[in-house]
Design a protein around this motif. Structure first.
Motif, mmCIF file in Angstrom:
data_model
loop_
_atom_site.group_PDB
_atom_site.id
_atom_site.type_symbol
_atom_site.label_atom_id
_atom_site.label_comp_id
_atom_site.label_asym_id
_atom_site.label_seq_id
_atom_site.Cartn_x
_atom_site.Cartn_y
_atom_site.Cartn_z
ATOM 1 N N LEU A 450 -9.368 -4.268 15.962
ATOM 2 C CA LEU A 450 -9.395 -5.337 14.960
ATOM 3 C C LEU A 450 -8.570 -4.951 13.742
ATOM 4 O O LEU A 450 -7.853 -5.785 13.182
ATOM 5 N N ARG A 451 -8.641 -3.683 13.344
ATOM 6 C CA ARG A 451 -7.869 -3.242 12.177
ATOM 7 C C ARG A 451 -6.374 -3.382 12.431
ATOM 8 O O ARG A 451 -5.620 -3.860 11.580
ATOM 9 N N ARG A 452 -5.952 -3.005 13.627
ATOM 10 C CA ARG A 452 -4.536 -3.124 13.943
ATOM 11 C C ARG A 452 -4.105 -4.588 14.006
ATOM 12 O O ARG A 452 -3.048 -4.958 13.499
ATOM 13 N N GLY A 453 -4.926 -5.405 14.657
ATOM 14 C CA GLY A 453 -4.603 -6.827 14.697
ATOM 15 C C GLY A 453 -4.616 -7.448 13.317
ATOM 16 O O GLY A 453 -3.773 -8.290 12.991
ATOM 17 N N SER A 454 -5.561 -7.031 12.473
ATOM 18 C CA SER A 454 -5.645 -7.570 11.115
ATOM 19 C C SER A 454 -4.429 -7.174 10.291
ATOM 20 O O SER A 454 -3.909 -7.965 9.499
ATOM 21 N N LEU A 455 -3.970 -5.930 10.472
ATOM 22 C CA LEU A 455 -2.791 -5.479 9.739
ATOM 23 C C LEU A 455 -1.584 -6.314 10.091
ATOM 24 O O LEU A 455 -0.831 -6.767 9.219
#
Length: 882
Positions: A450-455
């Protein structure tokens, strides 16, 4: 010796495809490079690594085109096990920091130097290669190993414990062709979802499938349809607008002609055992039997995704204790709340992501940190908020802990009282201890994805918001970025100033047919309070108003109401109520220490937001607020500039008997700067008129000040009876008195006297301005004045005026240098080009002359004009024969 994590050798994998592109050293190239990499990898079917590749490419291209100031070459290489991206710049002598060199690579808060840090954090392998002319930074992203489907099976159960189905189990069968559209739809599909075959055949499955929308989470529908076999859960949006959770089994086949298609079998999610692939029987040999307590409880193979693991856990826990329902909640980072993540035997659709406090009351039974057994929930109402109004009487709950830290809670409930004791609590706690570490590991993996997608999401959102200064477009972008990625519907309220009430500016729903009803509902309730406190806060007003409206509409439909039915009908009212019946949150839009609006996000009936989504929405709201405020400031500046520009031009031209006059003015640019060109035509006394056309050096407020000074001074001095040279000499002194604010001014000033014989006499002074051109009736063109010094440079000017007589049919053309200096490449229109255009205007009216000159200027070059233009044409008409 090579540094750890850095490779400088090329890989030996077989390259199956490549794509390359070059980008100029411009800021917008970064966004173009991101789009190139995203489109390339999605075209290759590598959606698993798209987000990481886009983020890394963005940083590396930024280093090249922005910080190094060179062009960037991007090369994408596809292999069977992953993708390699190379970014080369033309600055080989730059020192590149290497990890482990004993010094800090870059400040994480700085705007550059983060590319290699991200490579080390996200890439499977990465490295730097040098040539005499280039430096290349490359990174490799490996594809995750993913099984075709998820397999699971429940234990043998007595007949009384089997799930209750309808009159018969319905298996919907849909066939999807190679383009992703539905080609077949059986009777059970009609009964389950409400659509007749002719309503869905030919439509994409994505129009019906409610797939996970969280960035970086879940297999996409397009990807699932490409796999040879796939099993899992998703939702199908029915004819009534509600999403029905289903369990699906996909099988890819081909017909006799070799055309591929996918056969989809779907059942209700609680009937998944009908389609779920049975678990493989364990090997009978003792040496191969699993003794891992985790596998004994969860089964083998274990699901490889968090949602699958949690769902398997609650099903196993329910079966182990012969319960009617089970649930699993995960703790937030601060361990103050628990979030519902999986249930069985409960209305999971309305409970998912709902939150309950860890400490629900006094004593050990009120805390999720300790095991608890409730023999009869009717004796302690509200002891387990999740079970309110579910019919459950007894429940046992145990904590999930990792290294002494609370990570979640597991519970099993039954419809009868007194079903559970401490013995069952010990058995469930044993199971929770076996599963806790695996659940926490899967949760951390989900957070990382999720963090990577959010970034990646925020990078693209920032690019889109920064790409426009139009207020309406900014509002639309804010809503379109949140729906459906973060929420089902969105509303944006704006606040003009501190004394204004919030105004509903934009409404969007993922179903376009719901937008009008949603907008009507929100317009009837008071907007949320503009509280500047950061973070999302729950707003219950829309759901309450929707419920009241649905109740009134239902009463009217039954004839119980005192007022006639609403014009929109009960269907629209109920659909709107369902659309806003879930959780609604409000995030303040704060820019420059002022609340300029609110971003409202909503979910459908009884649905809730997860904390990670709210944190992403809060980050987006900060960027959106600044973009919205920038668009407001830009709009105000444009309005001020346009108002100032209008004030510097005459409101209207006087009618001069015996002389045709036409003026065309074109301001260049985007309207955010005041131009330096101006014109004027005004009466001096009876029978005498003054005219002027000028160009102030530069644009902006300083130029506007000189423009306003010149236009008003000309009128005042001319009406005081000063001659043309005296008017300009005094204006020159006034400009020099401005000191540092003064600007050079080229000015053509003249006085016009129409004569009784049909001619006109002019006295002209040309101070550094393009010379006026006189067109005679025979087609000859000649300058009507001589050049003299421009204004605002020397203190002592000796100017003189020249007399010109315009005979009937003659034209006097006056222009600014935006006309004569019109360019395309090395070519320029110039005075000679303007003269050639004017020779073709014999016999035309003043308006036609001005229009032909403008048309010739516009056609001279393909690019739009970069300078203001003013055209003043005066013509003495020929007498009409009686």
């Amino acid at each position: 010796m090579a540094e750890p994590g850095v490779e400088t050798r090329t890989r030996s994998s077989v390259i199956t495809a490549r794509a390359a592109a070059s980008f100029d050293p411009l800021g917008r190239s970064v966004a173009t490079a991101r789009a190139f990499v995203r489109d390339t990898l999605q075209g290759w079917g590598y959606s698993d690594v798209v987000d990481d590749a886009v983020v890394l490419t963005s940083e590396l291209v930024t280093n090249a085109v922005v910080h190094a100031g060179t062009s960037a070459d991007v090369l994408c290489l596809r292999s069977e096990d992953g993708v390699r991206v190379e970014v080369a710049d033309r600055y080989p002598e730059r020192e590149v920091p290497i990890q482990g060199a004993g010094r800090t690579i870059a400040n994480l808060d700085s705007e550059n130097g983060r590319g290699l840090l991200l490579c080390a954090a996200l890439a499977s392998r990465w490295g730097v290669e040098y040539t005499p002319t280039h430096k290349t930074v490359w990174f490799q992203l490996d594809l995750p190993q993913r099984p075709v489907g998820t397999r699971s099976a429940g234990p043998v159960l007595p007949t009384a414990m089997l799930p209750v189905a309808e009159e018969r189990v319905r298996v919907a069968v849909a066939q999807i062709d190679s383009t992703g559209t539905i080609s077949a739809w059986n009777e059970d599909a009609e009964r389950l979802f409400g659509y007749a075959a002719d309503q869905v055949v030919g439509k994409p499955l994505t129009d019906l499938a409610a797939w996970p929308q969280t960035p970086g989470i879940g297999t996409g529908i397009a990807e699932a349809l490409r796999l040879s076999r796939w099993e899992g859960s998703y939702g199908i949006r029915g004819l009534d607008g509600r999403v029905l959770p289903v369990y699906a089994s996909h099988l890819r086949v081909r017909d006799a002609d070799g055309e591929p298609s996918t056969v989809c079998l779907l059942v209700r999610d609680d009937e998944r055992a009908v389609l779920q692939t049975p678990q493989r029987a364990p090997d009978s040999s003792a040496e191969h039997r699993s003794t891992d307590p985790f596998e004994v409880f969860i089964g083998s193979p274990a699901p490889d995704d968090l949602d699958g693991l949690l769902q398997r856990t609650v099903e196993r826990a329910r079966d182990m204790l012969d319960g009617d329902a089970a649930f699993l909640l995960l703790a937030t980072d601060d361990e103050t709340e628990l979030e519902v993540r999986a249930t069985t035997g409960l209305p999971s659709a309305r409970q998912r992501f709902a939150r309950v406090p860890v400490e629900a009351g006094a004593g050990r039974y009120g805390s999720a940190r300790m095991p608890a057994v409730h023999e009869d929930l009717t004796a302690v109402p509200g002891a387990v908020p999740l079970l309110n109004s579910t019919g459950m009487r007894s429940v046992v709950t145990v904590p999930l802990k990792v290294e002494g830290r609370l990570t979640g809670s597991l519970g099993v409930a039954a419809e009868s009282a007194g079903r559970y004791s401490n013995e069952e609590a010990l058995r469930l706690q044993f199971a929770a201890d076996r599963i806790a570490l695996a659940v926490e590991s899967a949760r951390l993996g989900e957070l990382e994805r999720l963090r990577r997608g959010s970034l990646s999401f925020l990078v693209e959102a920032s690019d889109l918001l920064a790409g426009t200064l139009d207020r309406d477009q900014t509002l639309a972008l804010m809503a379109q970025m949140t729906v459906p990625t973060l929420a089902t519907w969105c509303a944006v309220y704006t606040i003009a100033d501190q004394s204004s009430e919030p105004y509903l500016s934009y409404v969007l729903h993922e179903d376009e047919e719901r937008i009008d009803g949603l907008k009507a509902l929100l317009s009837k309730i008071d907007p949320p309070d503009p509280v500047p406190t950061p973070g999302a806060r729950v707003w219950s007003a829309p759901a309450e108003a929707a419920q009241r409206a649905a109740l009134l509409a239902s009463k009217r439909e039954l004839g119980l109401g005192s007022t006639p039915p609403v014009s929109s009908g009960i269907g629209t009212t109920l659909a709107t109520a369902a659309a806003v019946g879930g959780e609604t949150v409000v995030l303040p839009l704060v820019a420059r220490n002022r609340v300029i609006g609110m971003l409202t996000l909503g979910k459908p009936s009884d649905d809730h937001f997860r904390q990670e989504i709210l944190e992403l929405a809060e980050d987006l709201s900060r960027r959106a607020a600044l973009a919205l405020d920038n668009s407001r400031l830009y709009s105000e500046r444009v309005a001020i500039s346009q108002s100032l520009q209008r004030s510097l031009l005459p409101p209207e031209l006087p009618l001069i008997e015996g002389v045709e006059v036409e003026v065309i003015y074109r301001a260049a640019g985007e309207g955010n700067e005041v131009g330096g060109d101006f014109y004027d035509l005004f009466p001096i006394r009876d029978g005498a008129y003054g005219f002027a056309i000028g160009d102030v050096c530069g644009t902006g407020p300083e130029a506007a000040a000189v423009t306003g000074l010149a236009r008003h001074a000309l009128r005042l001095l001319a009406r005081e009876g000063f001659t043309g040279p005296a008017v300009l000499e005094r204006l020159n002194a006034a400009i020099l008195d401005e000191g540092a604010r003064s600007r050079f001014l080229t000015l053509l000033y003249g006085e016009l006297w129409p004569q009784e014989d049909g001619s006109a006499i002019l006295k002209v002074v040309c101070a550094g301005h393009p010379l006026p051109l006189r067109l005679r009736q025979d087609g000859t063109v000649e300058p009507a004045a001589e050049p003299q010094p421009l204004l605002g440079v020397m203190e002592d000017l000796e100017l003189y005026e020249q007399m010109v007589t315009l005979d009937p049919g003659d034209v006097l053309l006056c222009v600014t240098d935006g006309v004569t200096e019109r360019r395309e490449g090395t070519r320029m229109l110039g005075d000679d080009g303007l003269s050639d255009v004017l020779t073709t205007c014999t016999g035309l009216t003043a308006g036609a002359v001005a229009a032909r000159v403008l048309r010739a200027v516009e056609r001279f070059a393909a690019e739009p004009a970069s300078d203001d233009m003013a055209i003043l044409a005066m013509r003495v008409p020929e007498p009409h024969n009686s």
